[in-house]
Design a protein around this motif. Structure first.
Motif, short mmCIF file in Angstrom:
data_model
loop_
_atom_site.label_atom_id
_atom_site.label_comp_id
_atom_site.label_asym_id
_atom_site.label_seq_id
_atom_site.Cartn_x
_atom_site.Cartn_y
_atom_site.Cartn_z
N MET A 76 -2.87 -0.30 -23.31
CA MET A 76 -2.05 0.01 -22.14
C MET A 76 -2.07 1.52 -22.01
N SER A 77 -2.58 2.02 -20.88
CA SER A 77 -2.72 3.46 -20.67
C SER A 77 -1.94 3.90 -19.45
N PRO A 78 -1.13 4.95 -19.58
CA PRO A 78 -0.51 5.54 -18.39
C PRO A 78 -1.52 6.43 -17.68
N LYS A 79 -1.47 6.45 -16.38
CA LYS A 79 -2.36 7.29 -15.57
C LYS A 79 -1.51 8.10 -14.61
N GLY A 80 -1.74 9.40 -14.60
CA GLY A 80 -1.04 10.27 -13.67
C GLY A 80 -1.97 10.70 -12.57
N TYR A 81 -1.58 11.75 -11.85
CA TYR A 81 -2.34 12.24 -10.71
C TYR A 81 -2.47 11.12 -9.67
N PHE A 103 -6.03 7.28 -7.57
CA PHE A 103 -5.98 5.84 -7.25
C PHE A 103 -6.24 5.64 -5.77
N ALA A 104 -7.03 4.62 -5.44
CA ALA A 104 -7.34 4.34 -4.03
C ALA A 104 -7.38 2.85 -3.78
N VAL A 105 -6.81 2.44 -2.66
CA VAL A 105 -6.96 1.06 -2.17
C VAL A 105 -8.21 1.07 -1.31
N LEU A 106 -9.19 0.25 -1.68
CA LEU A 106 -10.47 0.23 -0.96
C LEU A 106 -10.47 -0.77 0.19
N ASP A 107 -9.83 -1.92 -0.02
CA ASP A 107 -9.68 -2.92 1.04
C ASP A 107 -8.52 -3.82 0.66
N ASP A 108 -8.37 -4.94 1.32
CA ASP A 108 -7.19 -5.80 1.11
C ASP A 108 -7.04 -6.34 -0.30
N THR A 109 -8.13 -6.43 -1.06
CA THR A 109 -8.04 -6.99 -2.41
C THR A 109 -8.82 -6.16 -3.45
N ARG A 148 0.84 -1.21 0.00
CA ARG A 148 0.00 0.00 0.00
C ARG A 148 0.87 1.26 0.00
N THR A 149 1.92 1.25 0.80
CA THR A 149 2.83 2.40 0.84
C THR A 149 3.50 2.59 -0.51
N PHE A 150 4.00 1.50 -1.08
CA PHE A 150 4.65 1.58 -2.39
C PHE A 150 3.69 2.18 -3.43
N ILE A 151 2.48 1.67 -3.48
CA ILE A 151 1.49 2.15 -4.44
C ILE A 151 1.22 3.64 -4.24
N SER A 152 1.06 4.06 -3.00
CA SER A 152 0.73 5.46 -2.71
C SER A 152 1.86 6.42 -3.09
N GLU A 153 3.08 5.92 -3.17
CA GLU A 153 4.23 6.76 -3.47
C GLU A 153 4.50 6.91 -4.97
N ARG A 168 -13.18 9.42 -2.46
CA ARG A 168 -11.88 8.78 -2.21
C ARG A 168 -10.75 9.39 -3.04
N PHE A 169 -11.11 10.29 -3.95
CA PHE A 169 -10.14 10.83 -4.90
C PHE A 169 -10.01 12.34 -4.76
N GLY A 170 -8.92 12.87 -5.31
CA GLY A 170 -8.73 14.31 -5.33
C GLY A 170 -9.70 14.98 -6.30
N PRO A 171 -9.76 16.31 -6.26
CA PRO A 171 -10.68 17.03 -7.13
C PRO A 171 -10.18 17.11 -8.57
N HIS A 172 -11.00 16.65 -9.49
CA HIS A 172 -10.67 16.70 -10.92
C HIS A 172 -11.94 16.92 -11.72
N PRO A 173 -11.88 17.77 -12.74
CA PRO A 173 -13.02 17.91 -13.64
C PRO A 173 -13.02 16.77 -14.65
N GLY A 174 -14.10 16.61 -15.37
CA GLY A 174 -14.13 15.63 -16.45
C GLY A 174 -14.11 14.19 -15.99
N VAL A 175 -14.76 13.89 -14.88
CA VAL A 175 -14.82 12.51 -14.41
C VAL A 175 -15.77 11.74 -15.31
N ARG A 176 -15.26 10.68 -15.91
CA ARG A 176 -16.04 9.86 -16.82
C ARG A 176 -16.63 8.65 -16.10
N SER A 177 -15.83 8.03 -15.24
CA SER A 177 -16.27 6.86 -14.50
C SER A 177 -15.31 6.59 -13.36
#
Length: 191
Positions: A36-41, A45-51, A13-18, A111-120
């Motif tokens: 294959m799509s790169p995603k920034g910001y 991304f959020a970890v919701l539970d253990d899996t 979880r720490t690795f992912i968050s960094e 669970r996410f930061g503020p961003h316009p243009g949220v599609r899903s």
């Protein structure tokens, strides 16, 4: 050699968050193009539970992930360390697409930061969590997020975003259905 985990432990979880960037891979059931799509910001991304993990899907020129998930659900998300110890984490599983009409959508937006243009919001139930060495991944430094996508989203009004999504996000490059007509309305889709 990859190490497989039953759950996302604190170290993963720490690795992912960094990580400032992650990659999403999907493919149609047969034939067609692998995506294959790169995603920034990092705050998309959020970890919701253990899996279970989720990410904020913002307006874009393609809609492959949505089309592929609706066809077969298969997805892999990859994080790679470009600084610090070499490591790669892959989260593979079944993904589902939540749009503004889904009951979970509004709850997950928080669970996410503020961003316009949220599609899903893409939610992934991980059936394989693995990390590997990443010895050949180069060292690179992170300067800052590019703000261009958010700036583009801020410049578009509801009518313009609806027209854009209707033109560019209704089907994949292989002709698979993606966003439905009623899902192209971005009136309230902002995190």
């Amino acid at each position: 050699m990859a190490k497989v985990y039953d759950a996302l432990n604190d170290r993963l979880r720490t690795f992912i968050s960094e990580q400032p960037v992650y990659f999403v891979a999907t493919a149609p059931e047969s034939g067609g193009h692998v995506n294959m799509s790169p995603k920034g910001y990092a705050d998309t991304f959020a970890v919701l539970d253990d899996t279970t993990v989720a990410y904020l899907d913002l307006d874009g020129s393609g809609v492959e992930t949505i089309a592929h998930l609706r066809e077969n659900g298969r997805i892999t998300i990859m994080f790679a360390a470009f600084s610090g110890a070499p490591n790669i984490v892959r989260l593979s599983g079944r993904g589902r697409v939540l749009t503004s009409g889904d009951p979970e959508f509004a709850r997950l937006l928080g669970r996410f930061g503020p961003h316009p243009g949220v599609r899903s919001v893409i939610v992934v139930e991980c059936d394989r969590i693995a990390d590997s060495c990443g010895f050949a991944v180069p060292h690179m430094s992170f300067d800052e997020d590019r703000t261009l996508l958010d700036e583009w989203g801020e410049r578009k009004d509801v009518r313009q975003r609806r027209a854009y999504r209707a033109k560019h996000n209704r089907e994949s490059i292989d002709g698979l259905p993606a966003l439905k007509a009623e899902e192209t309305d971005p009136a309230h889709d902002r995190s």
